[in-house]
Design a protein around this motif. Structure first.
Motif, short mmCIF file in Angstrom:
data_model
loop_
_atom_site.label_atom_id
_atom_site.label_comp_id
_atom_site.label_asym_id
_atom_site.label_seq_id
_atom_site.Cartn_x
_atom_site.Cartn_y
_atom_site.Cartn_z
N TYR A 1 46.21 35.27 48.64
CA TYR A 1 45.18 34.30 49.03
C TYR A 1 44.31 33.94 47.84
N PHE A 2 43.86 34.95 47.09
CA PHE A 2 42.98 34.67 45.96
C PHE A 2 43.72 33.92 44.85
N CYS A 3 45.03 34.14 44.74
CA CYS A 3 45.80 33.44 43.71
C CYS A 3 46.11 32.00 44.09
N GLU A 4 46.28 31.73 45.39
CA GLU A 4 46.77 30.42 45.82
C GLU A 4 45.73 29.52 46.45
N VAL B 1 37.19 34.84 40.84
CA VAL B 1 38.52 35.44 40.84
C VAL B 1 39.11 35.45 39.44
N ASN B 2 39.69 36.59 39.07
CA ASN B 2 40.55 36.69 37.88
C ASN B 2 41.98 36.65 38.42
N LYS B 3 42.59 35.45 38.41
CA LYS B 3 43.87 35.27 39.09
C LYS B 3 45.00 36.07 38.44
N MET B 4 44.94 36.24 37.16
CA MET B 4 45.98 37.04 36.49
C MET B 4 45.90 38.50 36.94
N ALA B 5 44.69 39.03 37.03
CA ALA B 5 44.53 40.41 37.48
C ALA B 5 44.94 40.56 38.94
N ALA B 6 44.58 39.58 39.79
CA ALA B 6 44.95 39.64 41.19
C ALA B 6 46.47 39.59 41.36
N LYS B 7 47.13 38.73 40.53
CA LYS B 7 48.60 38.64 40.58
C LYS B 7 49.24 39.94 40.13
N VAL C 1 47.98 42.96 40.47
CA VAL C 1 47.83 43.93 41.56
C VAL C 1 48.88 43.67 42.63
N GLU C 2 49.09 42.40 42.98
CA GLU C 2 50.10 42.06 44.00
C GLU C 2 51.49 42.51 43.56
N ASP C 3 51.86 42.24 42.32
CA ASP C 3 53.18 42.61 41.83
C ASP C 3 53.35 44.13 41.76
N THR C 4 52.30 44.83 41.38
CA THR C 4 52.39 46.29 41.28
C THR C 4 52.57 46.91 42.66
N LEU C 5 51.81 46.43 43.63
CA LEU C 5 51.93 46.97 44.98
C LEU C 5 53.30 46.63 45.58
N GLY C 6 53.87 45.52 45.17
CA GLY C 6 55.19 45.14 45.66
C GLY C 6 56.32 45.79 44.91
#
Length: 739
Positions: free
Chosen positions: A645-648, A713-719, A721-726
């Motif tokens: 959500y924060f990225c998009e 939002v720091n979109k790179m950092a949020a992305k 986190v999403e990739d790491t959790l996935g």
């Protein structure tokens, strides 16, 4: 009001007749025979059943815990006897050995069931409590400080303090307490099959009350909690607690004042920067503590847990009750963690709706009367475990230097030092952990855990088979299970499904979660109904998460780590632990201990082997690790949805108060259009915890402007986190494990 007073007077007269089970001169001058009193005792019998003590030592490598046998007996003629006439109850420990059982058919020996007592003990103070508070040096000092800062006259500030005390203070009245005891006895017999209490814990509490000031710290899952606590202590003829209650209850006509007259004192949900209110409140609590007036009861979590997971402890009240010890005003303070376990929670669907954004109903007397329809429902059993009293003096030994409290007058308020605050924080987490460890789990918790990984339903025979498997795994991990004695697994499952008929349905040999009316519902309404059922079921799964949490984090770490080397897995474990530190009770600074505990439990069940530098998954361990990872999958997916959500879609300068509705709308669209099945992503509790995690990981930061708080939002950092959790990107910079 006159009718209410007359009803109170009548109930008071009735309860007085049960004062003793011997020849007793009942107030009024008439002597009652033992037979007559016994008959009345049977009519008014309490549900509380003491548990017998047993000596059953666990395996040396497991945590040392005790749980006496759960023995359920009722006096002849008790309404609960007919509902439970041929049931046996016992608790098993992590070793799989039965601790004990008791025949409840009426033919065996019966344990003593305590009755109503009139001795409600409160220590007499030389002056009224409110007078002591208002004349205390600390409050007078704060009044002078507030007067100087605000420019108001001291007398005006003093009047404000008097008004706060009047609004806050409890006002005990024995007739009201007796009325409540009678009413609660009737209500509890209707609602619950039985209430189990560990009697050894009661004896420990009785001893602690005689020695030092006592603070009772129950878990908080239902409105019933504080009523049940007072009811049990009254039944066992112990000092009734003085309870910190939210101001919401004060708005309930009659009921609010009855709670006040039963020992509740009312506090605001938040004080803000109100120095005067904080001073009055803290001095009120400390005065009761210093004088040993009565046990003080409050909830460490601060509010009811809508998810039935333990919440991060709030430290305000714990700081207050420890302060007299730090200043040498009392020799010691005993903290008593108490675990209250419900087989079925009264507010289960209400909690789910609140998590989905439906406003919480305001506490009111009319609402209470409308809710009386719940009296026709069966809510199973309750287990109340009184834990070992914890000495603050023993905990503080070698950790807290109290000498610096002598450098300034004790009545001058001061902020806690960093060491003291760290000590209070560590104590709070350890107390909540002890609450979790002493929770008693019923079969439905295991069934709900399995159904949460099979949302489309499953064959009833397979469900029974997996329940048996999960029972063995839970016992190996040290869970407290209350399992029916020698009952076939199919019968255990069917009786659990029957008790929770509002959440599940069984037809054609398949079991699935209820979805509510679907025919005329719009897609959004159907989704809402489905989510209510899923979140309600998830609340029961959450009750067992503390048993599997650490091995489950290791299982996910094995999937997301770059390699199976110890240091890589440990680095991934620490990252996940940090992400979920608001979601679960994870003691600060205990990374290594938690990792070692998780690895030990996985080795114990044969899921992994620990080599010199690697963690190797065994053939048997594949299914165990898959199941454990599945328990955390809703949280992993939910956090990824928030990151997405924060990225998009998050707008620049998103207001913090708009965050929860916005991310919920985003999750709804994902579920309806993309086939996402993570209904827990709709939970406001998960969304708030994910927000806290992203702030901690610097993927977000708060920007304050005037009275508004926005999120940048720091979109790179949020992305990332999403990739790491996935599992798309391994955790970087692993920290060496001590294995």
């Amino acid at each position: 009001m006159a009718a209410f007073a007359e009803a109170t007077r009548i109930f008071f007269r009735i309860i007085q007749t049960t004062h003793h089970l011997q020849n007793t001169a009942v107030p009024g001058g008439r002597t009652t025979s033992p037979a007559s009193l016994q008959k009345k005792m049977q009519e008014l019998a309490t549900l509380v059943t003491p548990a017998s003590q047993t000596d059953n030592t666990m395996d040396q490598d497991q945590y040392q815990r005790e749980w006496p046998a759960l023995r359920q007996t009722y006096p002849p003629g008790s309404p609960a006897l007919t509902r439970n006439a041929e049931r046996k109850h016992y608790t098993t420990r992590g070793t799989g050995q039965a601790v004990g059982s008791q025949d409840t058919t009426g033919s065996g020996n019966r344990t003593h069931v305590p009755g109503f007592h009139s001795a409600v003990r409160f220590r007499q103070l030389p002056r009224p409590l409110k007078t002591i508070v208002l004349q205390s040096e600390q409050l007078r000092y704060v009044i002078n400080q507030v007067s100087k800062e605000s420019g108001e006259a001291t007398d005006i500030v003093q009047e404000e303090a008097v008004a706060i005390v009047e609004e806050m203070a409890h006002r005990l009245q024995l007739s009201t307490i007796r009325f409540f005891a009678f009413a609660l006895s009737k209500a509890f017999k209707t609602l619950f099959r039985s209430v189990h209490v560990n009697e050894e814990g009661i004896q420990r509490l009785q001893q602690a009350i005689q020695e030092h000031p006592v603070v009772l710290l129950p878990s908080h899952r239902s409105y019933i909690d504080f009523l049940m606590m007072s009811y049990i202590l009254y039944t066992y003829d112990l000092s009734l607690p003085v309870i910190a209650a939210g101001m919401d209850f004060l708005g309930m006509k009659f009921v609010g004042e009855m709670l006040r007259m039963s020992g509740a004192f009312f506090i605001r949900r938040s004080f803000g920067g109100d120095k005067l209110y904080w001073a009055v409140f803290s001095e009120y609590v400390k005065t009761m503590l210093r004088n040993g007036y009565a046990p003080i009861e409050f909830f460490l979590e601060g509010t009811r847990s809508r998810t039935c997971k333990s919440l991060t402890p709030k430290l305000g009240l714990l700081n207050i009750v420890m302060d007299p010890f730090f200043k040498g005003e009392v020799f010691d303070v005993s903290l008593v963690p108490i675990s209250i376990s419900y087989e079925r929670v009264l507010e289960e669907t209400l909690y789910a709706r609140e998590l989905l954004g439906v406003p919480k109903p305001k506490e009111s007397t009319s609402g209470l009367l409308k809710a009386r329809r719940i009296l026709s429902e069966d809510y199973g059993s309750i287990h109340v475990y009184f834990g070992q009293p914890t000495s603050v003096r023993s905990l503080a030994q070698g950790k807290i230097n109290r000498s610096h409290y002598n450098l300034i007058p004790r009545f001058i308020p001061r902020k806690c030092s960093e060491d003291t605050q760290s000590f209070v924080n560590d104590t709070a987490y350890s107390l909540v952990r002890r609450q979790e460890e002493n929770m008693v789990l019923r079969p439905w918790v295991l069934i709900a855990t399995i159904l949460m990984q099979n949302l489309d339903g499953m064959d009833s025979e397979l469900l029974a088979e997996q329940t048996t498997w999960l029972r063995g795994l839970a016992m190996a991990f040290g869970a407290f299970l209350d399992w029916p004695d020698q009952a076939p697994i199919a019968k255990v499952v069917s009786s659990s499904l029957a008790l929770h008929h509002g959440l599940v349905c069984s037809s054609g040999g398949r079991v699935r979660l209820e979805e509510g009316p679907q025919e005329t519902a719009s897609p959004e309404e159907a989704l809402f109904n489905r989510a209510v059922g899923v979140l309600s079921c998830a609340s029961y799964r959450n009750q067992i998460l503390h048993i599997f949490l650490r091995p489950a984090l290791v299982a996910v770490a094995l999937e997301t780590a770059a390699t199976s080397r110890n240091d890589d897995v440990y680095g991934s474990f620490v990252y996940l632990r940090n992400v979920f530190s608001n979601e679960f009770i994870l003691c600060p600074g205990a990374d290594v201990q938690d990792f070692e505990e998780g690895c030990y439990l996985l080795m114990k069940c044969g899921a992994v082997q620990m080599l010199t530098q690697d963690i190797v998954v065994t053939e048997r361990g594949q299914s165990i690790l898959s199941f454990l990872s599945g328990m955390l999958e809703p949280f992993l997916q939910g956090y990824q949805v928030v990151c997405r959500y924060f990225c998009e879609e998050a707008s620049e300068g998103l207001m913090e108060k708009e965050y929860v509705p916005a991310v919920r709308s985003f999750a709804v669209k994902r579920i309806l259009s993309d086939g996402l099945k993570c209904y827990e992503a709709l939970s406001s509790d998960l969304q708030k915890n994910a927000l806290a995690a992203l702030l901690r990981l610097n993927a977000l930061r708060k920007v304050k402007a005037a009275d508004q708080v926005s999120l940048k939002v720091n979109k790179m950092a949020a992305k990332a986190v999403e990739d790491t959790l996935g599992g798309k990107v391994p955790v970087q910079k692993p920290v060496l494990a001590r294995l």
